[in-house]
Design a protein around this motif. Structure first.
Motif, PDB file in Angstrom:
ATOM      1  N   UNK A  21      42.237 -44.834 -38.364  1.00 10.83           N
ATOM      2  CA  UNK A  21      42.762 -45.487 -37.077  1.00 10.83           C
ATOM      3  C   UNK A  21      42.951 -43.715 -36.510  1.00 10.83           C
ATOM      4  N   UNK A  22      43.882 -42.834 -37.613  1.00 14.74           N
ATOM      5  CA  UNK A  22      44.666 -41.625 -37.153  1.00 14.74           C
ATOM      6  C   UNK A  22      44.128 -40.880 -36.344  1.00 14.74           C
ATOM      7  N   UNK A  23      42.718 -41.075 -36.896  1.00 14.58           N
ATOM      8  CA  UNK A  23      41.715 -40.198 -36.722  1.00 14.58           C
ATOM      9  C   UNK A  23      41.066 -40.025 -35.571  1.00 14.58           C
ATOM     10  N   UNK A  24      41.032 -41.015 -35.313  1.00 13.80           N
ATOM     11  CA  UNK A  24      40.333 -42.034 -34.157  1.00 13.80           C
ATOM     12  C   UNK A  24      40.983 -41.662 -33.412  1.00 13.80           C
ATOM     13  N   UNK A  25      42.203 -41.814 -33.387  1.00 12.06           N
ATOM     14  CA  UNK A  25      43.626 -41.769 -32.346  1.00 12.06           C
ATOM     15  C   UNK A  25      44.002 -40.448 -31.770  1.00 12.06           C
ATOM     16  N   UNK A  27      42.131 -37.897 -31.708  1.00 12.48           N
ATOM     17  CA  UNK A  27      40.716 -37.353 -31.333  1.00 12.48           C
ATOM     18  C   UNK A  27      40.442 -37.956 -29.443  1.00 12.48           C
ATOM     19  N   UNK A  28      40.353 -39.357 -29.579  1.00  9.49           N
ATOM     20  CA  UNK A  28      40.448 -39.950 -28.204  1.00  9.49           C
ATOM     21  C   UNK A  28      42.349 -39.769 -27.506  1.00  9.49           C
ATOM     22  N   UNK A  29      43.255 -38.763 -28.179  1.00  9.17           N
ATOM     23  CA  UNK A  29      44.697 -38.884 -26.801  1.00  9.17           C
ATOM     24  C   UNK A  29      44.345 -36.721 -26.966  1.00  9.17           C
ATOM     25  N   UNK A  30      42.663 -36.031 -27.452  1.00  7.44           N
ATOM     26  CA  UNK A  30      42.741 -35.451 -26.789  1.00  7.44           C
ATOM     27  C   UNK A  30      41.659 -34.663 -26.292  1.00  7.44           C
ATOM     28  N   UNK A  31      40.630 -35.408 -26.215  1.00  6.50           N
ATOM     29  CA  UNK A  31      39.169 -35.135 -25.568  1.00  6.50           C
ATOM     30  C   UNK A  31      39.283 -35.019 -24.409  1.00  6.50           C
ATOM     31  N   UNK A  32      39.252 -35.962 -23.895  1.00  5.25           N
ATOM     32  CA  UNK A  32      39.823 -36.271 -22.355  1.00  5.25           C
ATOM     33  C   UNK A  32      40.090 -34.835 -22.004  1.00  5.25           C
ATOM     34  N   UNK A  33      41.496 -33.571 -22.787  1.00  8.65           N
ATOM     35  CA  UNK A  33      42.124 -32.762 -21.842  1.00  8.65           C
ATOM     36  C   UNK A  33      41.294 -31.435 -22.783  1.00  8.65           C
ATOM     37  N   UNK A  34      40.483 -31.617 -23.274  1.00  7.75           N
ATOM     38  CA  UNK A  34      40.314 -30.230 -24.528  1.00  7.75           C
ATOM     39  C   UNK A  34      38.571 -30.042 -23.973  1.00  7.75           C
ATOM     40  N   UNK A  35      37.565 -31.051 -23.377  1.00  9.33           N
ATOM     41  CA  UNK A  35      36.342 -31.292 -23.412  1.00  9.33           C
ATOM     42  C   UNK A  35      35.780 -29.585 -22.427  1.00  9.33           C
ATOM     43  N   UNK A  36      34.876 -29.133 -23.185  1.00  7.72           N
ATOM     44  CA  UNK A  36      34.862 -27.553 -22.566  1.00  7.72           C
ATOM     45  C   UNK A  36      33.841 -27.878 -21.024  1.00  7.72           C
ATOM     46  N   UNK A  37      34.055 -26.661 -20.889  1.00  9.93           N
ATOM     47  CA  UNK A  37      34.082 -26.970 -18.797  1.00  9.93           C
ATOM     48  C   UNK A  37      31.917 -26.376 -19.270  1.00  9.93           C
ATOM     49  N   UNK A  38      31.093 -26.709 -19.984  1.00 15.16           N
ATOM     50  CA  UNK A  38      30.224 -26.742 -20.002  1.00 15.16           C
ATOM     51  C   UNK A  38      29.334 -28.203 -20.465  1.00 15.16           C
ATOM     52  N   UNK A  39      30.852 -29.147 -21.026  1.00 15.03           N
ATOM     53  CA  UNK A  39      29.837 -30.268 -20.942  1.00 15.03           C
ATOM     54  C   UNK A  39      29.415 -31.154 -19.348  1.00 15.03           C
ATOM     55  N   UNK A  40      30.264 -30.931 -18.461  1.00 19.58           N
ATOM     56  CA  UNK A  40      30.296 -31.066 -17.305  1.00 19.58           C
ATOM     57  C   UNK A  40      29.346 -30.320 -16.485  1.00 19.58           C
ATOM     58  N   UNK A  41      29.094 -28.605 -16.918  1.00 20.15           N
ATOM     59  CA  UNK A  41      28.125 -28.299 -16.188  1.00 20.15           C
ATOM     60  C   UNK A  41      26.362 -28.698 -16.811  1.00 20.15           C
ATOM     61  N   UNK A  42      26.261 -29.085 -17.772  1.00 17.75           N
ATOM     62  CA  UNK A  42      25.442 -29.738 -18.040  1.00 17.75           C
ATOM     63  C   UNK A  42      24.539 -30.352 -18.403  1.00 17.75           C
ATOM     64  N   UNK A  43      25.826 -31.485 -17.330  1.00 21.89           N
ATOM     65  CA  UNK A  43      25.570 -33.100 -17.103  1.00 21.89           C
ATOM     66  C   UNK A  43      25.427 -33.881 -18.577  1.00 21.89           C
ATOM     67  N   UNK A  44      26.778 -32.954 -19.590  1.00 25.27           N
ATOM     68  CA  UNK A  44      26.938 -34.161 -21.418  1.00 25.27           C
ATOM     69  C   UNK A  44      27.559 -35.115 -20.942  1.00 25.27           C
ATOM     70  N   UNK A  45      28.207 -36.087 -21.296  1.00 26.38           N
ATOM     71  CA  UNK A  45      28.716 -37.361 -20.568  1.00 26.38           C
ATOM     72  C   UNK A  45      30.546 -37.021 -21.144  1.00 26.38           C
ATOM     73  N   UNK A  46      30.826 -37.253 -20.659  1.00 24.78           N
ATOM     74  CA  UNK A  46      32.329 -37.385 -20.539  1.00 24.78           C
ATOM     75  C   UNK A  46      33.632 -38.374 -19.825  1.00 24.78           C
ATOM     76  N   UNK A  47      34.665 -38.240 -21.266  1.00 28.29           N
ATOM     77  CA  UNK A  47      35.226 -39.506 -20.482  1.00 28.29           C
ATOM     78  C   UNK A  47      36.020 -39.213 -19.345  1.00 28.29           C
ATOM     79  N   UNK A  53      42.389 -43.960 -20.350  1.00 28.47           N
ATOM     80  CA  UNK A  53      40.860 -43.258 -21.276  1.00 28.47           C
ATOM     81  C   UNK A  53      41.911 -42.414 -22.663  1.00 28.47           C
ATOM     82  N   UNK A  54      43.043 -41.716 -22.027  1.00 28.46           N
ATOM     83  CA  UNK A  54      43.881 -40.603 -22.436  1.00 28.46           C
ATOM     84  C   UNK A  54      45.132 -41.558 -24.153  1.00 28.46           C
ATOM     85  N   UNK A  55      45.033 -43.228 -23.574  1.00 27.19           N
ATOM     86  CA  UNK A  55      45.663 -43.886 -24.194  1.00 27.19           C
ATOM     87  C   UNK A  55      45.668 -44.995 -25.333  1.00 27.19           C
ATOM     88  N   UNK A  56      44.029 -44.689 -24.819  1.00 29.87           N
ATOM     89  CA  UNK A  56      43.575 -45.221 -26.051  1.00 29.87           C
ATOM     90  C   UNK A  56      43.693 -44.936 -27.923  1.00 29.87           C
TER      91      UNK A  56
END
Length: 266
Positions: A21-25, A27-47, A53-56
């Protein structure tokens, strides 16, 4: 099986469950603030970058609906005053409270980010229906009610409502509510305050009170509190009718409790 052995096995079981659960947590806590810009540019799904979303990471254990049964040990944090939550998150991060999963989650976070997390959860006010208690004697229940509403002057124990509000939902911004918490959790926190593994800013009023309570008193208070329900929308009070009976450093990191409550007492 002895109680001590049972506790050790139970603790190992909880640790084994919390690791994935800690590993999942994390990832959840930081993935929305560390998503690379390329994810947005390529249309990749981003939370979506929202606090929900952050406090998941937090609601893996502290679900909005509050857990019951075998997972009921995790405390209710929804609806607690923001200042209180902020101080407790700092305490976990900085070692004044001890729980490895919480420390690991909070260690990389700044005060500003912790404050945002505290504010988010302070704005959530779900209902809470307590589990039915078994093997509770009327005398035990009555003793808990007396301590909570009247205290025990002979033992220098103030009434819980004198600090936590007549509805026991806390007082914004620094005093926590006492409802919506499982009995085992309340018992454990009193034990931690008595032995110094849970500490607050000096003067530590709760540690002082805990020293005056017998084990039977603690169990009676925990039993009564855990049997109370919370309705959806119930919120902390904004003031107390009188000065608090003790000075508490955790009420404010800047002002003494007398200053904090000076306007309330007028």
């Amino acid at each position: 099986m002895s109680n001590n052995r049972y506790r050790k096995i139970s603790k190992r079981s909880q640790i084994s469950k919390i690791k994935p659960l800690l590993v999942m947590a994390l990832f959840s806590l930081f993935n929305v603030v560390t998503a690379p810009a390329s994810a947005y540019e390529t249309g990749q799904a981003v939370a979506p970058d929202t606090m929900a979303e952050r406090v998941k990471a937090c609601v893996i254990c502290h679900t909005p609906q509050d857990k019951v049964g075998s997972d009921a040990y995790y405390p209710r944090i929804a609806g607690k005053p923001a200042g209180y939550l902020y101080h407790q998150l700092q305490n976990f991060r900085d070692g004044r409270r001890n729980y490895t999963a919480m420390t690991n989650l909070l260690d990389p976070l700044s005060d500003d980010y912790i404050k945002k997390i505290a504010q988010y959860f302070s704005e959530q006010h779900p209902a809470y229906a307590p589990l039915a208690s078994t093997a509770v004697t009327p005398a035990l229940f009555e003793r808990g009610q007396v301590l909570i509403h009247q205290g025990d002057p002979a033992k220098n124990i103030p009434a819980c409502v004198a600090c936590h509000g007549t509805a026991l939902l806390g007082v914004a911004p620094f005093i926590p509510g006492l409802l919506g918490l499982p009995r085992d959790y309340i018992n454990a926190q009193f034990g931690a305050m008595r032995n110094g593994t849970r500490r607050n800013a000096a003067p530590d009023c709760m540690a002082e009170i805990a020293q005056h309570l017998s084990s039977e008193d603690i169990n009676s208070v925990a039993t009564w509190l855990s049997a109370q329900k919370i309705s959806s929308g119930d919120q902390p009070a904004t003031s107390l009718p009188n000065l608090m009976p003790l000075k508490c450093g955790s009420v404010s990191s800047v002002k003494s409790v007398d200053i904090v409550n000076s306007e309330v007492a007028k």
